[in-house]
Scaffold this active site. Structure first.
Site, PDB file in Angstrom:
ATOM      1  N   LYS A   1       0.430  -1.405  -0.325  1.00 55.39           N
ATOM      2  CA  LYS A   1       0.313   0.497  -0.224  1.00 55.39           C
ATOM      3  C   LYS A   1       0.582   1.108   0.112  1.00 55.39           C
ATOM      4  O   LYS A   1       1.993   1.185   0.638  1.00 55.39           O
ATOM      5  CB  LYS A   1      -0.323  -0.572   0.852  1.00 55.39           C
TER       6      LYS A   1
ATOM      7  N   ARG B   1     -10.306 -11.412   1.801  1.00 58.18           N
ATOM      8  CA  ARG B   1     -10.909 -12.568   0.956  1.00 58.18           C
ATOM      9  C   ARG B   1     -10.487 -13.933   0.735  1.00 58.18           C
ATOM     10  O   ARG B   1     -11.405 -15.095   1.066  1.00 58.18           O
ATOM     11  CB  ARG B   1     -11.614 -12.118  -0.205  1.00 58.18           C
TER      12      ARG B   1
END
Length: 502
Positions: A281, A355
């Site tokens: 990030k 996920r």
């Protein structure tokens, strides 16, 4: 802090402070009118002089009002009477509590719960007043060397209800509000903890402590060795770049008269820090990625509230804890993972890791043959784009369950909005090398993430709450919100049939 309810006229209250409402423009609420009459028009004369207009959140503290037994009267601006809605009511309560706390009123009798709030009853007003009070007084200063202290903090708050018939309802509202507020605080505390403290092992320790505190709760911790035996390759891949061991904490609450009754399962994404991994990030704002475990924190908070309420349900709470870090051991874009279900996933972005953890947790909980499963995750930035910071996203494979959760969100004021999950969105997850990719492109990112998870939730009724926009706030008042604990507990209250019984 002590809460109670009573039913009585304001002139008979002997307290440090009486709290009453004033509407725009300079119009006394019915209770304030009673005080004004007893005081010989003292309060209305102040309003005529322009001391208080009645705008939302305005405060005027009066001392030694003539003929009033209480030491002080706090006039609270409530805006226009017919426009007093839920959000404004809660904001007014919070501002009132801050004022009382700052002015040294250690006890108060609050008549704001008698105000008319559109579509809401006494139970809702009292419960929200309790929750808003606790929210207003929340601080997180464990790591400050100098902790500011309120000299004379508010210690006792009495809510007045219109009739004696509503006293039982008010007491029920206080009990529910305190339990939910306790869960929200637990969730906030977990979320606000720094990631060098709140790692997966810390999550596990909190789950164990809950079991120590409540005999209705038992806790089991699954570490990496057991995950390997179970075939949870996808979950393990996310955490393999970190020296902190991945741990899945499973809390089982048994309150149903039939111990064998099918449980409701709550699963929380517990990324105690999410650097993004190899798909790292940007550095700006990365400190807030400690909040990527707020899904797990909210499940923990809901389980704590559930145990306090002692609801007649069986519930399993799963904290899917791990840490996503870059290293020579990290999983990579291009890797293909075999999930616990046997389905394969091509990793296209290591920052779509939540996920990959949740999919194995969803498969694991099949063994409980659950009544339904609700997972909570700060899953997608796309949800922030779609719904902003006020409403959580909701996706489900079962219409009645979705309606239950939306209804609970409206009742609690912890709102969610259902997004579609049409078959066409699944096409975005296709991969030439595996059963699916772990991302579906830029379009409809929240929906495609939900579609991904739905492939692992085919054996039960399932819903997914994306709290990426609602789990914490940024800026000067940065911190965890504790959402969606209120929504989850309201859902459980409704399931138990105890939502607002008298």
């Amino acid at each position: 802090m002590e809460f109670s309810v009573k039913s009585g006229s304001p002139e008979k209250q002997r307290s440090a402070c009486i709290v009453v409402g004033v509407f725009e423009p300079r119009r006394l609420s019915p209770i304030a009118e009673q005080l004004d009459k007893i005081s010989g028009g003292y309060i209305s004369s102040l309003l005529r002089r322009g001391d208080l207009e009645g705008k939302p959140g305005q405060m005027l503290l009066l001392h030694q009002v003539p003929n009033i037994l209480s030491e002080r009267v706090l006039l609270v601006g409530c805006g226009k009477e017919r426009e007093l809605g839920e959000r404004q009511y809660k904001d007014i309560i919070k501002k009132t509590i801050s004022t009382l706390n700052e002015t040294g009123s250690m006890e108060a009798v609050c008549f704001l719960t008698e105000l008319h709030v559109k579509g809401r009853d006494t139970y809702w007003k009292v419960r929200q007043a309790v929750e808003s009070t606790k929210d207003s007084l929340y601080t997180f200063n464990q790591f400050k060397s100098n902790k500011p202290e309120t000299r004379r903090p508010l210690r006792k708050l009495v809510f007045n209800v219109p009739t004696r018939r509503e006293l039982n309802l008010g007491e029920k509202a206080i009990a529910h509000g305190l339990s939910i507020a306790s869960g929200v605080k637990a969730s906030k505390d977990l979320g606000n903890m720094p990631p060098n403290v709140a790692n997966p092992a810390y999550l596990a320790s909190q789950a164990r402590r809950l079991a120590d505190d409540y005999e209705t709760v038992t806790t089991k911790i699954i570490g990496e060795e057991e995950m390997k035996k179970l075939g949870m390759t996808s979950y393990l891949a996310v955490g393999q770049g970190s020296h902190n061991e991945s741990m899945m904490s499973i809390m089982e609450y048994k309150g149903h008269p039939d111990p064998a009754a099918k449980p409701i399962v709550l699963i929380g994404k517990g990324l105690t820090f999410d650097s993004g991994g190899i798909s790292i990030k940007p550095s700006e704002g990365m400190d807030e990625m400690k909040y990527d475990m707020c899904g797990a924190a909210s499940v923990f908070g809901a389980m704590k509230a559930l145990a306090k309420l002692n609801l007649p349900l069986n519930v399993v709470g799963v904290l899917a804890g791990c840490e996503n870090m870059p290293s020579s051991n990290s999983y990579r874009p291009g890797d293909i993972l075999t999930t616990m279900s046997g389905q394969t996933v091509e990793v296209l972005n290591t920052d779509a890791e939540g996920r990959l953890v949740l999919c194995d947790a969803l498969t694991y909980v099949e063994r409980y043959e659950p009544e339904c499963v609700v997972d909570v995750a700060t899953l997608t930035g796309a949800c922030v784009v779609a719904l902003g910071h006020h409403i959580s996203g909701l996706i489900s494979n079962h219409n009645p369950l979705a309606h239950e959760l939306i209804n609970a969100s409206e009742q609690s004021g912890d709102r969610a909005w259902r997004l579609p999950m049409a078959e066409e969105y699944n096409e975005q997850l296709s991969s030439p090398f595996a059963d699916m990719g772990n991302i579906g492109g830029k379009a409809a990112g929240t929906i495609t993430a939900g579609c991904f998870l739905s492939r692992f939730a085919k054996k039960y009724h399932w819903a997914h709450i994306d709290s990426a926009g609602t789990a914490w706030v940024s800026g000067a008042n940065k911190g965890s919100t504790g959402r969606p604990v209120s929504l989850l507990v309201q859902f459980l209250l409704n399931r138990s049939g105890q939502e607002n019984e008298e």
